[in-house]
Design an enzyme around this catalytic site. Structure first.
Site, PDB file in Angstrom:
ATOM      1  N   GLU A   1       0.824  -1.233   0.190  1.00  0.00           N
ATOM      2  CA  GLU A   1      -0.183  -0.125   0.102  1.00  0.00           C
ATOM      3  C   GLU A   1       0.756   1.081  -0.027  1.00  0.00           C
ATOM      4  O   GLU A   1       0.956   2.160   0.911  1.00  0.00           O
ATOM      5  CB  GLU A   1      -0.868   0.122   1.389  1.00  0.00           C
TER       6      GLU A   1
ATOM      7  N   GLU B   1      -6.535 -10.451  -0.959  1.00  0.00           N
ATOM      8  CA  GLU B   1      -7.301 -10.036   0.156  1.00  0.00           C
ATOM      9  C   GLU B   1      -8.631  -9.914  -0.066  1.00  0.00           C
ATOM     10  O   GLU B   1      -9.404  -8.809   0.471  1.00  0.00           O
ATOM     11  CB  GLU B   1      -6.941  -8.902   0.685  1.00  0.00           C
TER      12      GLU B   1
HETATM   13  O1  G3I Z   1      -4.170  -7.091  19.359  1.00  0.00           O
HETATM   14  C1  G3I Z   1      -5.010  -6.113  19.944  1.00  0.00           C
HETATM   15  C2  G3I Z   1      -5.513  -6.326  21.172  1.00  0.00           C
HETATM   16  O2  G3I Z   1      -4.738  -6.683  22.073  1.00  0.00           O
HETATM   17  C3  G3I Z   1      -6.707  -5.057  21.610  1.00  0.00           C
HETATM   18  O3  G3I Z   1      -7.253  -5.414  22.617  1.00  0.00           O
HETATM   19  C4  G3I Z   1      -7.298  -4.729  20.359  1.00  0.00           C
HETATM   20  C5  G3I Z   1      -8.200  -3.400  20.643  1.00  0.00           C
HETATM   21  O4  G3I Z   1      -8.669  -2.896  19.311  1.00  0.00           O
HETATM   22  O5  G3I Z   1      -6.801  -4.531  19.191  1.00  0.00           O
HETATM   23  C6  G3I Z   1      -5.891  -5.707  18.772  1.00  0.00           C
HETATM   24  O6  G3I Z   1      -5.263  -5.247  17.672  1.00  0.00           O
HETATM   25  C7  G3I Z   1      -5.878  -5.289  16.274  1.00  0.00           C
HETATM   26  C8  G3I Z   1      -5.295  -6.125  15.222  1.00  0.00           C
HETATM   27  O7  G3I Z   1      -6.085  -5.859  14.092  1.00  0.00           O
HETATM   28  C9  G3I Z   1      -5.420  -7.515  15.829  1.00  0.00           C
HETATM   29  O8  G3I Z   1      -6.892  -7.875  15.911  1.00  0.00           O
HETATM   30  C10 G3I Z   1      -5.813  -3.857  15.932  1.00  0.00           C
HETATM   31  O9  G3I Z   1      -6.584  -2.846  16.794  1.00  0.00           O
HETATM   32  C11 G3I Z   1      -6.541  -3.559  14.583  1.00  0.00           C
HETATM   33  O10 G3I Z   1      -6.287  -2.565  14.177  1.00  0.00           O
HETATM   34  C12 G3I Z   1      -5.818  -4.382  13.635  1.00  0.00           C
HETATM   35  O11 G3I Z   1      -6.558  -4.606  12.376  1.00  0.00           O
HETATM   36  C13 G3I Z   1      -5.932  -5.229  11.611  1.00  0.00           C
HETATM   37  C14 G3I Z   1      -5.743  -4.071  10.230  1.00  0.00           C
HETATM   38  O12 G3I Z   1      -5.106  -4.698   9.023  1.00  0.00           O
HETATM   39  C15 G3I Z   1      -4.874  -2.987  10.653  1.00  0.00           C
HETATM   40  O13 G3I Z   1      -4.684  -2.159   9.613  1.00  0.00           O
HETATM   41  C16 G3I Z   1      -6.591  -6.071  10.824  1.00  0.00           C
HETATM   42  O14 G3I Z   1      -6.919  -7.319  11.696  1.00  0.00           O
HETATM   43  C17 G3I Z   1      -6.127  -6.904   9.435  1.00  0.00           C
HETATM   44  O15 G3I Z   1      -6.932  -7.824   8.993  1.00  0.00           O
HETATM   45  C18 G3I Z   1      -5.824  -5.653   8.639  1.00  0.00           C
HETATM   46  O16 G3I Z   1      -5.351  -6.236   7.353  1.00  0.00           O
HETATM   47  C19 G3I Z   1      -5.016  -5.342   6.500  1.00  0.00           C
HETATM   48  C20 G3I Z   1      -3.842  -5.841   5.739  1.00  0.00           C
HETATM   49  O17 G3I Z   1      -2.740  -6.243   6.475  1.00  0.00           O
HETATM   50  C21 G3I Z   1      -3.430  -4.885   4.385  1.00  0.00           C
HETATM   51  N1  G3I Z   1      -4.398  -4.549   3.723  1.00  0.00           N
HETATM   52  C22 G3I Z   1      -5.732  -4.284   4.206  1.00  0.00           C
HETATM   53  C23 G3I Z   1      -6.317  -5.054   5.333  1.00  0.00           C
HETATM   54  C24 G3I Z   1      -7.528  -4.893   5.781  1.00  0.00           C
HETATM   55  O18 G3I Z   1      -7.056  -3.562   6.715  1.00  0.00           O
END
Ligand code: G3I
Length: 406
Positions: A181, A294
């Site tokens: 990205e 994705e």
């Molecule tokens: O692990 C913490 C947890 O301890 C905490 O309690 C919780 C509270 O919000 O957050 C948890 O972390 C989260 C993490 O995912 C794991 O679940 C983050 O907040 C959350 O922002 C994070 O989101 C991820 C996102 O990327 C971040 O931009 C998504 O799971 C993940 O599926 C997503 O994947 C991205 C690809 O890498 C790139 N392309 C887009 C795609 C979708 O956004």
């Protein structure tokens, strides 16, 4: 091939000198018979009972999913993850924030579990992701912000990060999303000058990071991965920027092997599978492999009156797929685009279950984006992919062996 189909096909060839409308009718009849034949007897029963990975293997296409730790530990989710898919991408577990939570202290548990699970179930792994502005460790971003990490040190840290992670899994990763990205969403689009990495280390960094990854694992396919870079924005603005960038990297003899188009679609925007096919072909014309990395198709879901909480949630597990029949069509469009391009080597969904989806947490009021509903029943989205894969067996460049190793 059945005898009746051979007869019709021969008739179709013989009709080459006939008027155009007659030739057309014969060709249509051949097509209808072919479809009827495919849907008859054993093929119909195969398609109804075959998993996505089995059907994908028959057309030399690996079908993947993103997986988070719960997908591997929960018995029902793990069963689907193993049965239906032949490629896994860690949703978060290989990102820098997770693997190096404090400087020099590593946590490989999630990544190791995923790679082990994949190997145990004869699945390949898409490594995700090495260079991204998001999900960086706090110690790194804070250090850069407060000046305790200089740009020269940042460059060394990135080099070290790539070398450490790619070496650790050397020989076990099929494709690496090296860069993720980096294009702007504007029209025209370009390499984002404000991207964390470009802003600090310059655009020349792109060539370096692919070279560093290649040095650490010469056999892994190294990809540029992004969203809206295969025409999903309608304008092709991001495609143009990504195409120019990868072409320039190839001209510099940078070891880049593939382009990953994420395929995050939303029913409120347009989607043109013809444009997607053309764009995937254009990348392939440079000698690159391509992949859908994705895929999901989100839409607005019924919400509660009070707080707009999406109904697709674990607390109110009402399957809403009846509200979203177009979701299946758009999944099919993406899959067909990939199937139409020989260089398209994998089709990955970003999670398979609505209950696990990242969508409701990011796009308020939206959901219903995945292949399985919140009760883990396959939705029309799943069945549509199954049928598309089954019918694709006739495509000339997709025929041949059913071995997943191909
Ligand atoms: O692990 C913490 C947890 O301890 C905490 O309690 C919780 C509270 O919000 O957050 C948890 O972390 C989260 C993490 O995912 C794991 O679940 C983050 O907040 C959350 O922002 C994070 O989101 C991820 C996102 O990327 C971040 O931009 C998504 O799971 C993940 O599926 C997503 O994947 C991205 C690809 O890498 C790139 N392309 C887009 C795609 C979708 O956004």
């Amino acid at each position: 091939m059945t005898k009746s189909f051979r007869t019709i096909l021969a008739g179709s060839r013989r009709s080459e000198g006939a008027p155009r409308n007659v030739r057309l009718m014969v060709a249509v009849a051949a097509g209808v018979l072919m479809l009827a034949g495919a849907a008859s007897a054993d093929e119909a029963s195969t398609s109804a009972s075959s998993t996505l990975r089995e059907l994908g293997a028959q057309v030399q296409l690996r079908i993947g999913t993103a997986a988070v730790p719960n997908d591997l530990s929960d018995p029902t989710l793990a069963q689907i993850t193993a049965d239906q898919f032949s490629v896994l991408t860690p949703g978060n577990e290989m990102k820098w924030q997770v693997v190096e939570p404090s400087p020099g202290t590593f946590n490989w548990t999630g990544a190791d579990n995923l790679v082990n699970f994949a190997e145990e179930h004869r699945e390949r792994v898409r490594g995700h992701t090495l260079v991204w502005h998001n999900q960086l460790p706090n110690w790194l971003t804070q250090g850069v912000a407060n000046g305790t990490i200089s740009d020269a040190q940042l460059r060394d840290l990135l080099h070290q990060h790539i070398t450490t992670e790619v070496s650790r899994y050397r020989g076990r990763i099929w494709q690496w999303d090296v860069v993720n990205e980096m294009m702007t969403d504007s029209n025209p689009s370009q390499l984002n000058p404000n991207d964390f990495w470009i802003a600090h280390l310059g655009a020349g960094l792109l060539a370096d990071v692919f070279r560093w990854a290649h040095a650490a694992d010469p056999d892994a396919l190294l990809c540029y991965n992004d969203y809206n870079i295969a025409g999903e924005d309608g304008s092709n603005a991001k495609f143009n920027a990504a195409f120019t960038t990868v072409k320039s990297l190839l001209a510099q003899k940078v070891p880049i092997d593939c382009v990953g188009d994420q395929g995050h679609l939303d029913l409120q925007f347009g989607f043109n599978p013809i444009l997607m096919t053309q764009d995937l072909r254009a990348y392939a014309s440079l000698g690159l492999k391509v992949a859908i990395t994705e895929a999901d198709v989100r839409t607005f879901v019924e919400t509660t009156d009070s707080d707009q909480t999406p109904i697709v949630s674990k607390t109110d597990p009402t399957p809403s797929h009846t509200a979203n029949p177009a979701g299946a069509d758009w999944y099919v469009g993406m899959l067909q685009s990939c199937l139409a391009v020989k260089a398209c080597i994998s089709f990955t969904v970003w999670g398979f279950a609505d209950a696990e989806s990242w969508i409701p947490g990011t796009f308020k009021g939206e959901g219903d984006a995945d292949l399985y509903d919140v009760n883990l029943n396959p939705k029309p989205q799943y069945t549509a992919l199954q049928q598309t894969l089954s019918l694709a067996r006739g495509a000339p460049h997709r025929g041949g062996s059913s071995r997943e190793e191909d």
